[in-house]
Scaffold this active site. Sequence first.
Site, mmCIF file in Angstrom:
data_model
loop_
_atom_site.group_PDB
_atom_site.id
_atom_site.type_symbol
_atom_site.label_atom_id
_atom_site.label_comp_id
_atom_site.label_asym_id
_atom_site.label_seq_id
_atom_site.Cartn_x
_atom_site.Cartn_y
_atom_site.Cartn_z
ATOM 1 N N GLY A 61 0.816 -1.282 0.336
ATOM 2 C CA GLY A 61 0.361 0.262 -0.082
ATOM 3 C C GLY A 61 0.849 1.056 -0.407
ATOM 4 N N GLY A 79 -0.524 4.238 0.382
ATOM 5 C CA GLY A 79 -1.310 5.472 0.488
ATOM 6 C C GLY A 79 -0.357 6.644 1.956
ATOM 7 N N SER A 103 -17.977 18.402 2.888
ATOM 8 C CA SER A 103 -17.638 18.336 3.801
ATOM 9 C C SER A 103 -18.459 18.990 5.412
ATOM 10 C CB SER A 103 -16.834 19.696 3.910
ATOM 11 O OG SER A 103 -16.545 20.368 5.273
ATOM 12 N N ARG A 151 -21.132 13.361 14.207
ATOM 13 C CA ARG A 151 -21.254 12.786 12.863
ATOM 14 C C ARG A 151 -22.773 11.655 12.950
ATOM 15 N NH1 ARG A 151 -15.069 12.039 10.161
ATOM 16 N NH2 ARG A 151 -15.229 14.212 9.402
ATOM 17 N N GLU A 174 -5.660 3.278 8.706
ATOM 18 C CA GLU A 174 -6.714 2.833 8.627
ATOM 19 C C GLU A 174 -6.274 1.487 8.906
ATOM 20 O OE1 GLU A 174 -9.498 4.548 5.368
ATOM 21 O OE2 GLU A 174 -10.679 3.631 6.972
#
Lengths: 639, 257
Positions: A41, A43, A285, A331, A426
Amino acid sequence: MTVLDSKIPEGPIGEKWENHKFSVKLVNPNNKRRFEIIVIGTGLAGASAAASLSELGYRVKVFTFHDSPRRAHSIAAQGGINAAKNYTNDGDSVHRLFYDTVKGGDYRSREANVHRLAEVSVNIIDQAAAQGVPFAREYGGLLDNRSFGGAQVSRTFYARGQTGQQLLLGAYQALAKQITAGSVELHTRTELLDVVLKDGRACGVVTRDLVSGEVRSHSSHAVVLATGGYGNVYYLSTNAMACNVTAAWRAHRKGAFFANACYTQIHPTCIPASDEFQSKLTLMSESLRNDGRIWVPEAFDEARPPDQIPESDRDYYLERKYPAFGNLVPRDVASRNSKTVVDQGKGVGPIKNGVYLDFGAVIERDGEEVVRSKYGNLFDMYERITGENPYKVPMRIYPATHYTMGGVWVDYNLMTTIPGCYAIGEANFSDHGANRLGASALMQGLADGYFVLPYTIGDDLAGRLGEAPVSTDDPVFVEAEAAVKSQVDRFLSIGGTRSVDWFHRELGKIVWDYIGMERTKEGLEKALSEIPALEEEFWKDLRLPGSAATLNSGLEKAGRVADFFELAKLMARDALDREESCGGHFRAEHQTEEGEAKRDDENFAHVAAWEWNGSGSVQTRHKEELTFENVALTQRSYK
Amino acid sequence: MSTELNLTLQIWRQDGPLDDGHFETYSAAGISEDMSFLEMLDIVNEGLIQDGKVPIEFDHDCREGICGTCSLMINGQAHGQEKATTTCQLHMRKFNDGETIVVEPFRARAFPVVRDLVVDRSAFDRIIEAGGYISVNTGAASDANLTPVPKEASDTSFDAAACIGCGACVAACPNSAAQLFTSAKLGHLNLIPQGQSQRFERTESMVETMESFFGSCTNHGECHEACPKEISLDFIAFMNRDYVKAKVKNRKLAGQT
């Protein structure tokens, strides 16, 4: 019985990381080149780790399934990155960032890891600025900060709405520097399909070249998984199309425990799907909630366009239920309330699957120009996707899966339960508990890659000096390659009637309905009966045209969807066993009278880490007890 | 309900880099105008799979216009006709019922076709590896606010850094030149204080690596028109100026040839 050793260092919280850095074993600079490390990966976590490890002298091989390391989905993060710099003189500190993150995670994260994250957050900003990341600046040329996601201090650094892109380019460029230096070997369009173990230790990986189809082994002294989250199990999410759980899952099948699979985060302000062929959801956003007012019509069968619905026929349900926080509730609270009104049949839009986010009042008060200067980009994006002008017609929004807090279990050194195999970013479970705060994902990915793993990886490697990597001719590699090839052949030979996407979409519906924003015992049990049935059909009725010897994106997806089926079952089991509500995990049976998440700290202040027991059997649930010595456990309230 | 479109598609199919490739005609019926262009291709592929045929390969990932993975020449224009928009953000309401749409890969010698509409843009990575970075090892940075960056320089640097590396500039250029891409990275790094120590070395190395893969710039400006992030042509001017300076300043080479 517990088999989990989290290796949390001794000492007061503020000294643990310092003590640990002193106590971990070091690899002599001249010896680092004798070690090979595989990073999967590219990222934020993967690119920063690969670059930093190779700067130290380790020989690094890095793999991405994209055509370039710059494409990873970290690039899509909009809002910003937190750091306890206290440049704004408003009382921020490492301890406050630590405290906010533990509380925001609803007391389900590991204190020691979170404190370390807060400590290194300041170094990330220094590093990124030195790399040339164009953070927003004040007129004096110094860095600008803003408050984000309900934080009471301004600690968020940002680069317009493209913070993730700019930070990723910084890490990608650091990686490019090391590729040029000859100390990183880059493999693009190459996917990990198995983690290989010899005598219980990770000794390498098996990959498939997505263009030629070649299945190949790579051996190393350590394997680092930096492969992101599993939000695409829902089919519709804000993740990129290719995001998947495959690397993490295949490591799980080889012995890496998978923790807190039920902790998923739903983002409240996404654009609702337009029809059932929609391929992904787009996030806008959260800052929009600062000025937009959320409402639905009072009447179930409302047919009037929004501008003709008088105030008296509107229900501003967040302002009504939560007078203090109103539209700015966290949220998860905003998301659940949207679901409630849409489920009641009050949804708006052509297929009644959204709620209004109305800027009418602020436009009337401050004028269109002021609104344009704050949100112009977002309004343009909304109009491009929906064809509606949000200056005239209220936006329609609905929650979507955005981030997954659960992941591969790791100890304080970020090592999984497979010795020599690490998980960062993550992909691991460690820092966000049951809920992640805004602008903390970029922070964690880069903290792990730049400032944690490069120190902790030496602890294990130091003792292995002189060990040659296992030969790729070893039976463990030969067997793993054969298993990968046989799975590829199996997909191509099923010859059924349904496409991979069809199965993925159907799986996503089950996961969204039963393991989504609100979970119940009954629903989870239903999921546990429906998922295996669909999975069985998948293996019988999949239709996959094309060959394994050319680029074949259907074949790539088939492997990922097969893993999503197994993950979905674990998510349901994890959610079913966690008889409490916390953060992103909301069990309808466990709520306060106000409808808030009701934790059960007595019985569930632990990490649930699941051990693979083979394909036919259910995983074993292990517990890592969480102790809170520095943050008092309290109940959230937003009334 | 939204309007539905019936379309004819002429799509480039090519088995691999050595295959000649050809157009095939497909029909796409009942396409909702709210779909994105790539969702329309998903539907066509679903139909091909139902018919037992091999679906069309195309590059895509984030589908929100930031990762730079998607490409496609749509009716001869890179990322289609809508300004400042990637293919993944192009929606079908921009097309008319009954229209024929021609879909090709990005074409350039430096971007060989991998399969169907997928091309290999790794030459861009080679340009970045030639110097598109600031050499600062992890841990070596001083406090971020020790180096103030004038806001104007920072903002202009950002305008360049917004490049997503999609390759539309090259595909749109009659010469398949990569000046806009290369100058965007140089503009990002050369305009800020942190990038100064390697400025001229970087410029020379990146420009010459670029020229080993791509054609030459003859100031058509098609690249800027096609760019989904509207990167300014001014950065090409900055790059050219820095390149001339670099040839003088990089004294290690002076007198050696």
